[in-house]
Scaffold this motif. Structure first.
Motif, PDB file in Angstrom:
ATOM      1  N   ALA A  90       0.866  -1.014  -0.055  1.00 34.87           N
ATOM      2  CA  ALA A  90      -0.205   0.204   0.174  1.00 34.87           C
ATOM      3  C   ALA A  90       0.756   1.240   0.024  1.00 34.87           C
ATOM      4  N   LEU A  91       2.096   1.188   0.439  1.00 35.60           N
ATOM      5  CA  LEU A  91       3.064   2.315   0.412  1.00 35.60           C
ATOM      6  C   LEU A  91       3.334   2.747  -0.864  1.00 35.60           C
ATOM      7  N   ASP A  92       3.421   1.814  -2.048  1.00 31.26           N
ATOM      8  CA  ASP A  92       3.651   2.036  -3.257  1.00 31.26           C
ATOM      9  C   ASP A  92       2.562   2.508  -3.855  1.00 31.26           C
ATOM     10  N   LEU A  93       1.284   2.141  -3.602  1.00 25.25           N
ATOM     11  CA  LEU A  93       0.082   2.633  -3.889  1.00 25.25           C
ATOM     12  C   LEU A  93       0.078   4.094  -3.549  1.00 25.25           C
ATOM     13  N   ALA A  94       0.458   4.497  -2.421  1.00 24.51           N
ATOM     14  CA  ALA A  94       0.228   5.822  -2.018  1.00 24.51           C
ATOM     15  C   ALA A  94       1.346   6.912  -2.569  1.00 24.51           C
ATOM     16  N   LEU A  95       2.416   6.189  -2.860  1.00 23.44           N
ATOM     17  CA  LEU A  95       3.434   6.880  -3.718  1.00 23.44           C
ATOM     18  C   LEU A  95       3.085   7.207  -5.236  1.00 23.44           C
ATOM     19  N   SER A  96       2.281   6.293  -5.821  1.00 21.69           N
ATOM     20  CA  SER A  96       1.833   6.631  -7.002  1.00 21.69           C
ATOM     21  C   SER A  96       0.619   7.636  -7.186  1.00 21.69           C
ATOM     22  N   LYS A  97      -0.076   7.809  -6.143  1.00 27.96           N
ATOM     23  CA  LYS A  97      -0.935   8.620  -6.117  1.00 27.96           C
ATOM     24  C   LYS A  97      -0.462  10.093  -5.711  1.00 27.96           C
ATOM     25  N   GLN A  98       0.547  10.209  -5.088  1.00 18.87           N
ATOM     26  CA  GLN A  98       1.206  11.477  -4.571  1.00 18.87           C
ATOM     27  C   GLN A  98       2.151  11.961  -5.997  1.00 18.87           C
ATOM     28  N   TYR A  99       2.494  11.028  -6.802  1.00 19.23           N
ATOM     29  CA  TYR A  99       3.142  11.342  -7.908  1.00 19.23           C
ATOM     30  C   TYR A  99       2.310  11.966  -9.055  1.00 19.23           C
ATOM     31  N   LEU A 100       1.225  11.139  -9.072  1.00 17.02           N
ATOM     32  CA  LEU A 100       0.034  11.682  -9.978  1.00 17.02           C
ATOM     33  C   LEU A 100      -0.511  13.005  -9.616  1.00 17.02           C
ATOM     34  N   LEU A 101      -0.396  13.417  -8.404  1.00 20.42           N
ATOM     35  CA  LEU A 101      -1.003  14.596  -8.072  1.00 20.42           C
ATOM     36  C   LEU A 101       0.047  15.814  -7.749  1.00 20.42           C
ATOM     37  N   GLY A 102       1.121  15.266  -8.160  1.00 19.06           N
ATOM     38  CA  GLY A 102       2.302  16.203  -8.042  1.00 19.06           C
ATOM     39  C   GLY A 102       2.993  16.604  -6.984  1.00 19.06           C
ATOM     40  N   LEU A 103       2.543  15.789  -6.049  1.00 19.73           N
ATOM     41  CA  LEU A 103       3.174  16.070  -4.483  1.00 19.73           C
ATOM     42  C   LEU A 103       4.763  15.616  -4.391  1.00 19.73           C
ATOM     43  N   ILE A 104       5.037  14.724  -5.268  1.00 19.39           N
ATOM     44  CA  ILE A 104       6.256  14.332  -5.671  1.00 19.39           C
ATOM     45  C   ILE A 104       6.795  14.175  -6.949  1.00 19.39           C
ATOM     46  N   THR A 105       8.122  14.470  -7.206  1.00 21.37           N
ATOM     47  CA  THR A 105       8.610  14.376  -8.665  1.00 21.37           C
ATOM     48  C   THR A 105       9.256  13.264  -8.893  1.00 21.37           C
ATOM     49  N   LYS A 106       9.647  12.399  -7.771  1.00 20.88           N
ATOM     50  CA  LYS A 106      10.433  11.069  -8.355  1.00 20.88           C
ATOM     51  C   LYS A 106      10.171  10.248  -6.896  1.00 20.88           C
ATOM     52  N   PHE A 107      10.381   8.860  -7.304  1.00 17.07           N
ATOM     53  CA  PHE A 107      10.089   7.806  -6.244  1.00 17.07           C
ATOM     54  C   PHE A 107      11.278   7.551  -5.558  1.00 17.07           C
TER      55      PHE A 107
END
Length: 311
Positions: A90-107
């Protein structure tokens, strides 16, 4: 009713933002983040379309729920493990969501560097290429390097044309399984290959050398190779190519059985169907391939190992 419309409009806006942010991030990913389009694929791209978008987020969610058990990409863990903990959670799912929303720019996961893969081509004259110096190794080298990967062929033997960038190998003309077995520990210790490509047994068949025990000899050889491989190493064992004067199908059935038994024991060994790739029309002397036949062999080897390269 008004509330429902408002919620629908909000959802549409969020999805639009996600797609827009995804496009921007994809356009800049080569310079802004560790999500790189390496030969292994794009980290975060779960459907293999070359983009990170809402479809990938949906696939990861389905994967975690168990409604999808195999992702479209070749290496599920490479694409979907975004935090680098070697698991898809689920942590990876959360990172995917953050990336799509522009909250992060890299994993968080750092993509693997394009490291050199050490490969030992191992066997008899079919590996050596006494009629076509370089044998399958010529096109295999070209396949690997054309894909942007780095490879180091290793072994105590060397031959091949100029177009073969690395001529080293352990192909010994006329040798049987037992002769390879007698030397394999020293070779593995000296050259430390990550991948071993084994095509052996043709001379056992040609010489009718104790064929009933050929599977046992192969089993012993596989054990020795696996014991010397690094933790992430792999052994690929080929069903031998046809012979014009002997039926090799029974031996090849035994090869597959031996390899499957070893795999069931947890050993990193895999069978490669080389027999089906080559016909007797590809054997000018009835034993060794023409250049065309060796190119066919190269493609089979490459397709077997391509996901192991550069890691």
């Amino acid at each position: 009713m008004y509330s429902l419309r408002k919620r629908l409009l909000s959802l549409i806006m969020v999805l639009s933002i996600c797609l827009c942010v995804s496009s921007v991030c994809n356009a800049n990913q080569a310079t802004t983040q560790g999500v790189t389009a390496a030969a292994s694929g794009l980290i975060g791209d779960l459907n293999g379309d070359g983009a990170i978008d809402a479809l990938d987020y949906s696939l990861m969610k389905q994967f975690l729920l168990g409604t999808v058990t195999d992702l479209p990409v070749q290496d599920d863990l490479y694409a979907a493990d975004l935090d680098g903990d070697a698991k898809i959670t689920a942590l990876d799912l959360a990172l995917s969501k953050q990336y799509l929303l522009g909250l992060i720019t890299k994993f968080p996961k750092i993509p693997p560097q394009n490291i050199t893969t050490v490969i030992m081509p191992l066997g008899d004259s079919i590996t050596d290429g006494i009629t076509v110096p370089g044998a399958y190794r010529i096109k295999l080298w070209n396949n690997i390097t054309s894909a942007g990967q780095k490879v180091d062929f290793v072994g105590s033997m060397s031959n091949g044309p100029t177009e073969l960038g690395d001529k080293n190998h352990e192909g010994h003309s006329g040798w049987r399984i037992d002769q390879i077995d007698a030397n394999i520990n020293a070779w593995m210790t000296t050259y430390k290959p990550k991948i071993v490509l084994l095509h052996i047994g043709t001379n056992d068949i040609s010489q009718k050398y104790d064929l009933n025990n050929a599977p046992n000899r192969l089993s012993s050889l596989i054990d020795k190779i696996c014991a010397k491989l690094p933790s992430d190493g792999k052994l690929y064992v080929a069903k031998v190519i046809p012979l014009s004067y002997a039926d090799v199908r029974n031996y090849n059935t035994q090869v597959a059985q031996v390899v499957q038994n070893k795999a069931n024991q947890g050993k990193p060994v895999f069978v490669v169907d080389m027999y089906s790739a080559v016909t007797t029309a590809d054997l000018p002397d009835g034993v060794h391939c023409s250049r065309t036949g060796y190119d066919k062999m190269a493609d089979v080897w490459y397709n077997a190992i391509k996901n192991d390269l550069g890691k």
